[in-house]
Design a protein around this motif. Sequence first.
Motif, PDB file in Angstrom:
ATOM      1  N   SER A   1       0.959  -1.181  -0.161  1.00  0.00           N
ATOM      2  CA  SER A   1      -0.029  -0.123  -0.192  1.00  0.00           C
ATOM      3  C   SER A   1       0.989   1.400   0.003  1.00  0.00           C
ATOM      4  O   SER A   1       2.004   1.359   0.437  1.00  0.00           O
ATOM      5  CB  SER A   1      -0.906   0.106   1.391  1.00  0.00           C
ATOM      6  N   SER A   2       0.382   2.225  -0.364  1.00  0.00           N
ATOM      7  CA  SER A   2       1.150   3.500  -0.660  1.00  0.00           C
ATOM      8  C   SER A   2       0.696   4.559   0.604  1.00  0.00           C
ATOM      9  O   SER A   2       1.364   5.429   0.702  1.00  0.00           O
ATOM     10  CB  SER A   2       0.858   4.268  -1.814  1.00  0.00           C
ATOM     11  N   LEU A   3      -0.130   4.030   1.331  1.00  0.00           N
ATOM     12  CA  LEU A   3      -0.586   4.768   2.551  1.00  0.00           C
ATOM     13  C   LEU A   3       0.474   4.605   3.537  1.00  0.00           C
ATOM     14  O   LEU A   3       0.861   3.546   3.853  1.00  0.00           O
ATOM     15  CB  LEU A   3      -2.030   4.717   2.980  1.00  0.00           C
ATOM     16  N   PRO A   4       0.638   5.630   4.551  1.00  0.00           N
ATOM     17  CA  PRO A   4       1.397   5.487   5.577  1.00  0.00           C
ATOM     18  C   PRO A   4       0.854   4.578   6.612  1.00  0.00           C
ATOM     19  O   PRO A   4      -0.431   4.560   6.665  1.00  0.00           O
ATOM     20  CB  PRO A   4       1.438   6.971   6.133  1.00  0.00           C
ATOM     21  N   GLY A   5       1.547   3.931   7.501  1.00  0.00           N
ATOM     22  CA  GLY A   5       1.107   2.911   8.297  1.00  0.00           C
ATOM     23  C   GLY A   5       0.016   3.532   9.350  1.00  0.00           C
ATOM     24  O   GLY A   5      -0.833   2.869   9.954  1.00  0.00           O
ATOM     25  N   ASP A   6       0.495   4.861   9.858  1.00  0.00           N
ATOM     26  CA  ASP A   6      -0.257   5.261  10.904  1.00  0.00           C
ATOM     27  C   ASP A   6      -1.716   5.716  10.232  1.00  0.00           C
ATOM     28  O   ASP A   6      -2.603   5.792  10.948  1.00  0.00           O
ATOM     29  CB  ASP A   6       0.247   6.590  11.450  1.00  0.00           C
ATOM     30  N   LEU A   7      -1.827   6.232   9.088  1.00  0.00           N
ATOM     31  CA  LEU A   7      -3.011   6.552   8.517  1.00  0.00           C
ATOM     32  C   LEU A   7      -3.793   5.223   8.362  1.00  0.00           C
ATOM     33  O   LEU A   7      -5.221   5.353   8.477  1.00  0.00           O
ATOM     34  CB  LEU A   7      -2.735   7.217   7.007  1.00  0.00           C
ATOM     35  N   VAL A   8      -3.375   4.149   7.846  1.00  0.00           N
ATOM     36  CA  VAL A   8      -4.080   3.036   7.571  1.00  0.00           C
ATOM     37  C   VAL A   8      -4.554   2.555   8.886  1.00  0.00           C
ATOM     38  O   VAL A   8      -5.799   2.114   9.070  1.00  0.00           O
ATOM     39  CB  VAL A   8      -3.287   1.873   7.183  1.00  0.00           C
ATOM     40  N   GLU A   9      -3.751   2.625  10.070  1.00  0.00           N
ATOM     41  CA  GLU A   9      -4.227   2.386  11.376  1.00  0.00           C
ATOM     42  C   GLU A   9      -5.374   3.104  11.918  1.00  0.00           C
ATOM     43  O   GLU A   9      -6.290   2.483  12.341  1.00  0.00           O
ATOM     44  CB  GLU A   9      -3.036   2.232  12.388  1.00  0.00           C
ATOM     45  N   ASP A  10      -5.167   4.318  11.747  1.00  0.00           N
ATOM     46  CA  ASP A  10      -6.220   5.506  12.029  1.00  0.00           C
ATOM     47  C   ASP A  10      -7.671   5.226  11.260  1.00  0.00           C
ATOM     48  O   ASP A  10      -8.512   5.067  11.787  1.00  0.00           O
ATOM     49  CB  ASP A  10      -5.849   6.614  11.657  1.00  0.00           C
ATOM     50  N   ILE A  11      -7.467   4.716  10.042  1.00  0.00           N
ATOM     51  CA  ILE A  11      -8.809   4.439   9.354  1.00  0.00           C
ATOM     52  C   ILE A  11      -9.244   3.316   9.928  1.00  0.00           C
ATOM     53  O   ILE A  11     -10.478   3.118  10.187  1.00  0.00           O
ATOM     54  CB  ILE A  11      -8.435   4.292   7.662  1.00  0.00           C
ATOM     55  N   LEU A  12      -8.660   2.183  10.063  1.00  0.00           N
ATOM     56  CA  LEU A  12      -9.089   0.992  10.357  1.00  0.00           C
ATOM     57  C   LEU A  12      -9.722   1.180  11.992  1.00  0.00           C
ATOM     58  O   LEU A  12     -10.692   0.083  12.118  1.00  0.00           O
ATOM     59  CB  LEU A  12      -8.020  -0.270  10.446  1.00  0.00           C
ATOM     60  N   SER A  13      -9.256   1.885  12.730  1.00  0.00           N
ATOM     61  CA  SER A  13      -9.614   1.879  14.077  1.00  0.00           C
ATOM     62  C   SER A  13     -11.031   2.662  14.153  1.00  0.00           C
ATOM     63  O   SER A  13     -11.828   2.375  14.856  1.00  0.00           O
ATOM     64  CB  SER A  13      -8.602   2.837  14.928  1.00  0.00           C
ATOM     65  N   ARG A  14     -11.400   3.059  12.976  1.00  0.00           N
ATOM     66  CA  ARG A  14     -12.616   3.814  13.039  1.00  0.00           C
ATOM     67  C   ARG A  14     -13.808   2.710  12.529  1.00  0.00           C
ATOM     68  O   ARG A  14     -15.109   3.187  12.253  1.00  0.00           O
ATOM     69  CB  ARG A  14     -12.828   5.294  12.305  1.00  0.00           C
ATOM     70  N   VAL A  15     -13.436   1.583  11.949  1.00  0.00           N
ATOM     71  CA  VAL A  15     -14.279   0.652  11.149  1.00  0.00           C
ATOM     72  C   VAL A  15     -14.899  -0.164  12.510  1.00  0.00           C
ATOM     73  O   VAL A  15     -14.108  -0.627  13.460  1.00  0.00           O
ATOM     74  CB  VAL A  15     -13.525  -0.131  10.337  1.00  0.00           C
ATOM     75  N   SER A  16     -16.234  -0.535  12.572  1.00  0.00           N
ATOM     76  CA  SER A  16     -16.706  -1.557  13.527  1.00  0.00           C
ATOM     77  C   SER A  16     -16.070  -2.809  13.594  1.00  0.00           C
ATOM     78  O   SER A  16     -15.427  -3.398  12.548  1.00  0.00           O
ATOM     79  CB  SER A  16     -18.146  -1.318  13.335  1.00  0.00           C
TER      80      SER A  16
END
Length: 83
Positions: A1-16
Amino acid sequence: SSLPGDLVEDILSRVSAIPLVRLRETSKQWNAKLKSGSFAKMHAAHAPKEESLMITLINHKVCLVKINLHAPSVKVAPHALYL
């Protein structure tokens, strides 16, 4: 993925939680991230703060139940629906 790891983690943390179970099979990286303690803390911080509502069957009556996991409590609504 071209997204930074913290951004992926932040996005996933908002998923139920339920869809997250399916996402664990996406890749080894996501599986490791979703299993980490830091992710669990972040996910809990983004969890809804209000009560959840469920419909359940109690003594052959359909009841609306309010569940609060942050201040552990379960409340059954006063009016039951009979089957």
